[in-house]
Design a protein around this motif. Structure first.
Motif, short mmCIF file in Angstrom:
data_model
loop_
_atom_site.label_atom_id
_atom_site.label_comp_id
_atom_site.label_asym_id
_atom_site.label_seq_id
_atom_site.Cartn_x
_atom_site.Cartn_y
_atom_site.Cartn_z
N CYS A 15 1.06 -1.28 0.41
CA CYS A 15 0.09 0.58 -0.28
C CYS A 15 0.78 0.98 0.59
CB CYS A 15 -0.35 -0.12 1.11
SG CYS A 15 -2.16 1.46 0.78
N LEU A 17 0.30 3.97 1.69
CA LEU A 17 0.67 4.59 2.77
C LEU A 17 1.77 3.76 4.00
CD1 LEU A 17 -3.76 4.18 3.59
CD2 LEU A 17 -2.08 6.67 3.19
N TYR A 49 -12.78 4.38 -2.65
CA TYR A 49 -12.44 3.26 -2.08
C TYR A 49 -12.52 3.46 0.13
CZ TYR A 49 -9.50 6.65 0.22
OH TYR A 49 -8.96 8.25 1.37
N PRO A 51 -11.71 2.90 3.27
CA PRO A 51 -10.54 3.23 4.01
C PRO A 51 -10.09 1.55 4.45
CG PRO A 51 -11.96 5.42 4.47
CD PRO A 51 -13.03 3.53 3.54
N LEU A 52 -8.85 1.57 4.90
CA LEU A 52 -8.13 0.93 5.78
C LEU A 52 -8.25 -0.97 4.99
CD1 LEU A 52 -8.86 2.18 8.95
CD2 LEU A 52 -6.76 2.35 7.67
N GLU A 53 -9.09 -0.65 4.04
CA GLU A 53 -9.58 -2.10 3.48
C GLU A 53 -8.60 -2.38 2.18
OE1 GLU A 53 -13.64 -2.92 3.00
OE2 GLU A 53 -13.83 -1.89 4.85
N HIS A 54 -7.74 -1.68 1.56
CA HIS A 54 -6.80 -1.67 0.97
C HIS A 54 -7.20 -2.34 -0.66
CE1 HIS A 54 -3.64 -1.55 3.47
NE2 HIS A 54 -4.24 -1.70 4.35
#
Length: 101
Positions: A15, A17, A49, A51-54
């Protein structure tokens, strides 16, 4: 033009991030997104997207599956995502047609 949905998924390790190499490449490619969309004759309807689920979801109008594939590759998404592209149709149009039956 046809409509397509692209579903992109990636592991946490790749990711942008948390992965500096992915971040660098995506930043470079994303600055060309309008140019690439024009080159591949596509129109981005929506890109979202959770968030936080890639995961990333794109709804795209394009003349062909191949145009979508080439756009996503040149954007750098194929470098770190598993990508599924599906031909889709508008549910709103389907419901409108239903009323005519």
């Amino acid at each position: 033009m046809a409509m397509f949905m692209a579903h992109l998924t990636h592991p946490v390790e790749t990711c942008y991030l948390v992965n500096e190499e992915t971040k660098k490449k995506l930043k470079e490619h994303s600055s060309k997104r309008e140019e690439l969309a024009k080159k591949h004759e596509i129109k981005i309807i929506s890109a979202v997207y959770p968030p936080l689920e890639h995961e990333i979801f794109y709804i795209i109008e394009a003349p062909s599956f191949r145009n979508v594939e080439l756009y996503l590759r040149e954007m750098g998404f194929a470098l770190y995502n598993k990508i599924k592209i599906r031909h889709v149709q508008s549910m709103e149009k389907a419901l409108d047609r239903l009323q005519e039956l």
